[in-house]
Design an enzyme around this catalytic site. Structure first.
Site, PDB file in Angstrom:
ATOM      1  N   TYR A   1      -1.494   1.351   8.664  1.00  0.00           N
ATOM      2  CA  TYR A   1      -0.283   1.418   9.489  1.00  0.00           C
ATOM      3  C   TYR A   1      -0.780   1.735  10.899  1.00  0.00           C
ATOM      4  CZ  TYR A   1       4.393   2.856  10.983  1.00  0.00           C
ATOM      5  OH  TYR A   1       5.603   2.966  11.639  1.00  0.00           O
TER       6      TYR A   1
ATOM      7  N   LYS B   1      -4.612   9.150   9.738  1.00  0.00           N
ATOM      8  CA  LYS B   1      -5.919   8.492   9.610  1.00  0.00           C
ATOM      9  C   LYS B   1      -6.988   9.521   9.262  1.00  0.00           C
ATOM     10  CE  LYS B   1      -6.941   4.765  10.132  1.00  0.00           C
ATOM     11  NZ  LYS B   1      -6.987   3.639   9.138  1.00  0.00           N
TER      12      LYS B   1
ATOM     13  N   TYR C   1      -0.072   9.122  13.813  1.00  0.00           N
ATOM     14  CA  TYR C   1      -0.993   8.073  13.353  1.00  0.00           C
ATOM     15  C   TYR C   1      -2.398   8.666  13.169  1.00  0.00           C
ATOM     16  CZ  TYR C   1      -4.442   4.315  13.997  1.00  0.00           C
ATOM     17  OH  TYR C   1      -5.544   3.500  13.881  1.00  0.00           O
TER      18      TYR C   1
ATOM     19  N   LEU D   1       0.814  -1.229   0.000  1.00  0.00           N
ATOM     20  CA  LEU D   1       0.000   0.000   0.000  1.00  0.00           C
ATOM     21  C   LEU D   1       0.842   1.272   0.000  1.00  0.00           C
ATOM     22  CD1 LEU D   1      -3.092  -0.972   2.157  1.00  0.00           C
ATOM     23  CD2 LEU D   1      -2.955  -0.603  -0.308  1.00  0.00           C
TER      24      LEU D   1
HETATM   25  N1  LIG Z   1      -5.812  -1.608  16.248  1.00  0.00           N
HETATM   26  C1  LIG Z   1      -6.596  -0.716  16.831  1.00  0.00           C
HETATM   27  O1  LIG Z   1      -6.633  -0.613  18.067  1.00  0.00           O
HETATM   28  C2  LIG Z   1      -7.468   0.183  16.017  1.00  0.00           C
HETATM   29  C3  LIG Z   1      -7.524   0.134  14.648  1.00  0.00           C
HETATM   30  N2  LIG Z   1      -8.297   1.014  13.946  1.00  0.00           N
HETATM   31  C4  LIG Z   1      -8.358   0.970  12.494  1.00  0.00           C
HETATM   32  O2  LIG Z   1      -9.038  -0.231  12.129  1.00  0.00           O
HETATM   33  C5  LIG Z   1      -8.469  -0.768  10.936  1.00  0.00           C
HETATM   34  C6  LIG Z   1      -8.025  -2.199  11.185  1.00  0.00           C
HETATM   35  O3  LIG Z   1      -7.028  -2.202  12.197  1.00  0.00           O
HETATM   36  P1  LIG Z   1      -6.343  -3.563  12.677  1.00  0.00           P
HETATM   37  O4  LIG Z   1      -7.100  -4.708  12.128  1.00  0.00           O
HETATM   38  O5  LIG Z   1      -6.117  -3.436  14.126  1.00  0.00           O
HETATM   39  O6  LIG Z   1      -4.933  -3.456  11.940  1.00  0.00           O
HETATM   40  P2  LIG Z   1      -3.712  -4.496  12.013  1.00  0.00           P
HETATM   41  O7  LIG Z   1      -2.510  -3.715  12.362  1.00  0.00           O
HETATM   42  O8  LIG Z   1      -4.084  -5.677  12.832  1.00  0.00           O
HETATM   43  O9  LIG Z   1      -3.617  -4.995  10.502  1.00  0.00           O
HETATM   44  C7  LIG Z   1      -3.178  -4.145   9.501  1.00  0.00           C
HETATM   45  C8  LIG Z   1      -3.278  -4.830   8.163  1.00  0.00           C
HETATM   46  O10 LIG Z   1      -2.786  -3.904   7.180  1.00  0.00           O
HETATM   47  C9  LIG Z   1      -1.867  -4.574   6.364  1.00  0.00           C
HETATM   48  N3  LIG Z   1      -0.845  -3.671   5.881  1.00  0.00           N
HETATM   49  C10 LIG Z   1      -0.019  -2.880   6.628  1.00  0.00           C
HETATM   50  N4  LIG Z   1       0.854  -2.245   5.836  1.00  0.00           N
HETATM   51  C11 LIG Z   1       0.573  -2.628   4.568  1.00  0.00           C
HETATM   52  C12 LIG Z   1       1.115  -2.314   3.308  1.00  0.00           C
HETATM   53  N5  LIG Z   1       2.156  -1.477   3.179  1.00  0.00           N
HETATM   54  N6  LIG Z   1       0.587  -2.886   2.211  1.00  0.00           N
HETATM   55  C13 LIG Z   1      -0.449  -3.741   2.320  1.00  0.00           C
HETATM   56  N7  LIG Z   1      -1.009  -4.078   3.483  1.00  0.00           N
HETATM   57  C14 LIG Z   1      -0.504  -3.528   4.597  1.00  0.00           C
HETATM   58  C15 LIG Z   1      -1.233  -5.626   7.250  1.00  0.00           C
HETATM   59  O11 LIG Z   1      -0.667  -6.629   6.449  1.00  0.00           O
HETATM   60  P3  LIG Z   1       0.779  -7.243   6.795  1.00  0.00           P
HETATM   61  O12 LIG Z   1       0.617  -7.830   8.168  1.00  0.00           O
HETATM   62  O13 LIG Z   1       1.012  -8.209   5.725  1.00  0.00           O
HETATM   63  O14 LIG Z   1       1.727  -6.088   6.793  1.00  0.00           O
HETATM   64  C16 LIG Z   1      -2.435  -6.095   8.045  1.00  0.00           C
HETATM   65  O15 LIG Z   1      -3.136  -7.070   7.321  1.00  0.00           O
HETATM   66  C17 LIG Z   1      -7.359   0.210  10.541  1.00  0.00           C
HETATM   67  O16 LIG Z   1      -7.874   1.161   9.657  1.00  0.00           O
HETATM   68  C18 LIG Z   1      -6.985   0.894  11.849  1.00  0.00           C
HETATM   69  O17 LIG Z   1      -6.438   2.183  11.636  1.00  0.00           O
HETATM   70  C19 LIG Z   1      -9.078   1.952  14.560  1.00  0.00           C
HETATM   71  C20 LIG Z   1      -9.067   2.050  15.916  1.00  0.00           C
HETATM   72  C21 LIG Z   1      -8.293   1.152  16.765  1.00  0.00           C
HETATM   73  C1  LIG Z   2       2.372  -2.008  27.501  1.00  0.00           C
HETATM   74  C2  LIG Z   2       1.867  -0.888  28.363  1.00  0.00           C
HETATM   75  C3  LIG Z   2       1.143   0.138  27.815  1.00  0.00           C
HETATM   76  N1  LIG Z   2       0.682   1.138  28.596  1.00  0.00           N
HETATM   77  C4  LIG Z   2      -0.104   2.227  27.995  1.00  0.00           C
HETATM   78  C5  LIG Z   2       0.499   2.912  26.774  1.00  0.00           C
HETATM   79  C6  LIG Z   2      -0.735   3.491  26.134  1.00  0.00           C
HETATM   80  O1  LIG Z   2      -1.033   4.745  26.729  1.00  0.00           O
HETATM   81  C7  LIG Z   2      -1.818   2.483  26.472  1.00  0.00           C
HETATM   82  C8  LIG Z   2      -2.224   1.578  25.325  1.00  0.00           C
HETATM   83  O2  LIG Z   2      -1.068   1.042  24.723  1.00  0.00           O
HETATM   84  P1  LIG Z   2      -1.018   0.374  23.284  1.00  0.00           P
HETATM   85  O3  LIG Z   2       0.237   0.779  22.639  1.00  0.00           O
HETATM   86  O4  LIG Z   2      -1.324  -1.059  23.397  1.00  0.00           O
HETATM   87  O5  LIG Z   2      -2.262   0.991  22.569  1.00  0.00           O
HETATM   88  P2  LIG Z   2      -2.306   1.977  21.324  1.00  0.00           P
HETATM   89  O6  LIG Z   2      -1.361   1.542  20.316  1.00  0.00           O
HETATM   90  O7  LIG Z   2      -2.281   3.395  21.749  1.00  0.00           O
HETATM   91  O8  LIG Z   2      -3.786   1.625  20.839  1.00  0.00           O
HETATM   92  C9  LIG Z   2      -4.339   2.384  19.823  1.00  0.00           C
HETATM   93  O9  LIG Z   2      -4.034   1.752  18.598  1.00  0.00           O
HETATM   94  C10 LIG Z   2      -4.464   2.491  17.478  1.00  0.00           C
HETATM   95  C11 LIG Z   2      -4.132   1.684  16.244  1.00  0.00           C
HETATM   96  C12 LIG Z   2      -5.854   2.994  17.567  1.00  0.00           C
HETATM   97  O10 LIG Z   2      -6.461   3.315  16.559  1.00  0.00           O
HETATM   98  C13 LIG Z   2      -6.422   3.325  18.919  1.00  0.00           C
HETATM   99  O11 LIG Z   2      -7.835   3.230  18.949  1.00  0.00           O
HETATM  100  C14 LIG Z   2      -5.832   2.487  20.021  1.00  0.00           C
HETATM  101  O12 LIG Z   2      -6.373   1.175  20.053  1.00  0.00           O
HETATM  102  O13 LIG Z   2      -1.325   1.704  27.549  1.00  0.00           O
HETATM  103  C15 LIG Z   2       0.919   1.152  29.966  1.00  0.00           C
HETATM  104  O14 LIG Z   2       0.491   2.095  30.679  1.00  0.00           O
HETATM  105  N2  LIG Z   2       1.620   0.115  30.525  1.00  0.00           N
HETATM  106  C16 LIG Z   2       2.117  -0.908  29.785  1.00  0.00           C
HETATM  107  O15 LIG Z   2       2.779  -1.805  30.322  1.00  0.00           O
END
Ligand SMILES: NC(=O)C1=CN([C@@H]2O[C@H](COP(=O)(O)OP(=O)(O)OC[C@H]3O[C@@H](n4cnc5c(N)ncnc54)[C@H](OP(=O)(O)O)[C@@H]3O)[C@@H](O)[C@H]2O)C=CC1
Ligand SMILES: Cc1cn([C@H]2C[C@H](O)[C@@H](COP(=O)(O)OP(=O)(O)O[C@H]3O[C@@H](C)C(=O)[C@@H](O)[C@H]3O)O2)c(=O)[nH]c1=O
Ligand SMILES: [Mg+2]
Length: 299
Positions: free
Chosen positions: A64, A132, A128, A40
């Site tokens: 990402y 987004k 990030y 991507l």
């Molecule tokens: N995780 C969270 O806590 C949250 C996530 N979101 C959003 O929800 C959606 C899903 O998140 P989530 O399922 O957790 O994401 P993950 O990090 O679990 O998965 C990301 C996916 O994107 C793919 N990907 C990353 N880089 C590339 C690239 N360069 N080209 C092609 N594919 C790529 C990865 O493939 P590969 O492993 O092969 O690199 C993987 O399949 C996202 O839009 C995220 O921003 C929103 C709120 C919270």
């Molecule tokens: C591992 C660890 C984390 N933390 C804190 C760091 C941070 O403030 C919080 C959560 O940590 P994480 O890094 O797991 O979470 P984080 O990566 O911030 O999670 C976020 O991910 C992205 C993709 C989203 O879109 C958000 O909605 C949210 O889910 O916990 C502690 O306080 N103690 C610990 O031992």
């Protein structure tokens, strides 16, 4: 004979994508381009595939998601989260496909003290979240009056991929003492709940032209709220209930006590009432979803 509609899915190895593989199956032929053959960071190849395949739906959970690392890898993060969604949405629009994209509660700065609605002003605190938000806006712009949805969620965990549950599970078995922030409030959301909502919305819309009537941003998170410390406490309870013996003690701290490269919002609870009003869909309270998800973690 009716032809099963084609659904192009990205990010199938991620948390939400993995669940979408399953939830979308009932709706059509799910096509997952080989990850070895596309990146991507260079989305044109995938855009070409969309033009060739002419799917009915393009579903894009790929992103990402390394919040801290994004601060030191800004360009890569922006390409995947902001530029790629625009290129894919443009291609989807060109062939009349409906585009479903995902975004984050981290588009908000957390100054509010009640759940954020889709109309609340955005002001991301980290890179990030900034990328987004750019992605959301680009999808809306290039899709114009076409069929697109942005599902904003937060604090996602699932059986596949990296997440807070897995991190806590590991740290609680390795350490004797853990400190977790209690001044960041959000709603832990099971990846399966999000994927089910996405599939139900597609089933409801049936066609891209119908989806165009509903185009927009929707908040999709489990109900209720807690802090990361509150979530960690619940994970710890499950570990103890599952019979694990040496489980780290937990203590709360404020964000200053756990410094990270990326700033995080003190409050990012989402108001999901638009989803309920438009589609009649409601997600479970986060504690209930976590109980259902626990077996995926061996809990
Ligand atoms: N995780 C969270 O806590 C949250 C996530 N979101 C959003 O929800 C959606 C899903 O998140 P989530 O399922 O957790 O994401 P993950 O990090 O679990 O998965 C990301 C996916 O994107 C793919 N990907 C990353 N880089 C590339 C690239 N360069 N080209 C092609 N594919 C790529 C990865 O493939 P590969 O492993 O092969 O690199 C993987 O399949 C996202 O839009 C995220 O921003 C929103 C709120 C919270
Ligand atoms: C591992 C660890 C984390 N933390 C804190 C760091 C941070 O403030 C919080 C959560 O940590 P994480 O890094 O797991 O979470 P984080 O990566 O911030 O999670 C976020 O991910 C992205 C993709 C989203 O879109 C958000 O909605 C949210 O889910 O916990 C502690 O306080 N103690 C610990 O031992
Ligand atoms: Mg993280």
């Amino acid at each position: 004979m009716s032809v099963r509609p084609r659904i192009l899915l990205t990010g199938g190895s991620g948390q939400v994508g993995w669940e979408l593989r399953r939830s979308l199956l009932a709706l059509g032929e799910v096509i997952e381009p080989d990850r070895e053959r596309y990146d991507l960071c260079r989305p044109e190849r995938l855009a070409r595939l969309i033009r060739d395949l002419k799917p009915r739906w393009v579903v894009n959970p790929a992103a990402y998601t390394a919040v801290d690392k994004a601060e030191s890898e800004p360009e890569r993060c922006q390409r995947i989260n902001a530029i790629a969604p625009a290129v894919l949405a443009e291609a989807a629009h060109a062939v009349g496909a409906g585009f479903i994209h995902f975004s984050t509660d981290y588009v908000f700065d957390g100054a509010k003290h009640s759940p954020y609605t889709e109309d609340d002003p955005t002001a991301p605190l980290n890179w990030y979240g900034t990328t987004k938000l750019e992605g959301e806006q680009a999808v809306a712009d290039v899709s114009r009056d076409g069929a697109w949805l942005v599902l904003r969620t937060g604090w996602v965990y699932g059986g596949r991929g990296h997440n807070f549950v897995r991190t806590m599970q590991r740290l609680m078995s390795e350490k004797t003492q853990l400190t977790v922030v209690d001044d960041q409030i959000g709603a832990p959301t099971w990846a399966r709940s999000i994927a089910d909502v996405a599939a139900q919305v597609l089933a409801y819309c049936q066609s891209p032209s119908a989806m165009a009537e509903y185009a927009g941003v929707y908040h999709v998170s489990c109900a209720g709220a807690t802090s990361w410390y509150g979530f960690a406490s619940r994970i710890r309870d499950r570990l103890l209930a599952a019979g694990m013996e040496a489980v780290a003690e937990l203590s709360p701290t404020d964000s200053a006590g756990y410094p990270t490269p990326a700033a995080r919002s003190p409050y990012s609870v989402l108001d999901n009432s638009k989803l309920a009003r438009r589609f009649g869909l409601v997600l479970p309270p986060w504690e209930e979803a976590f109980m259902l998800a626990a077996p995926e973690f061996g809990l």
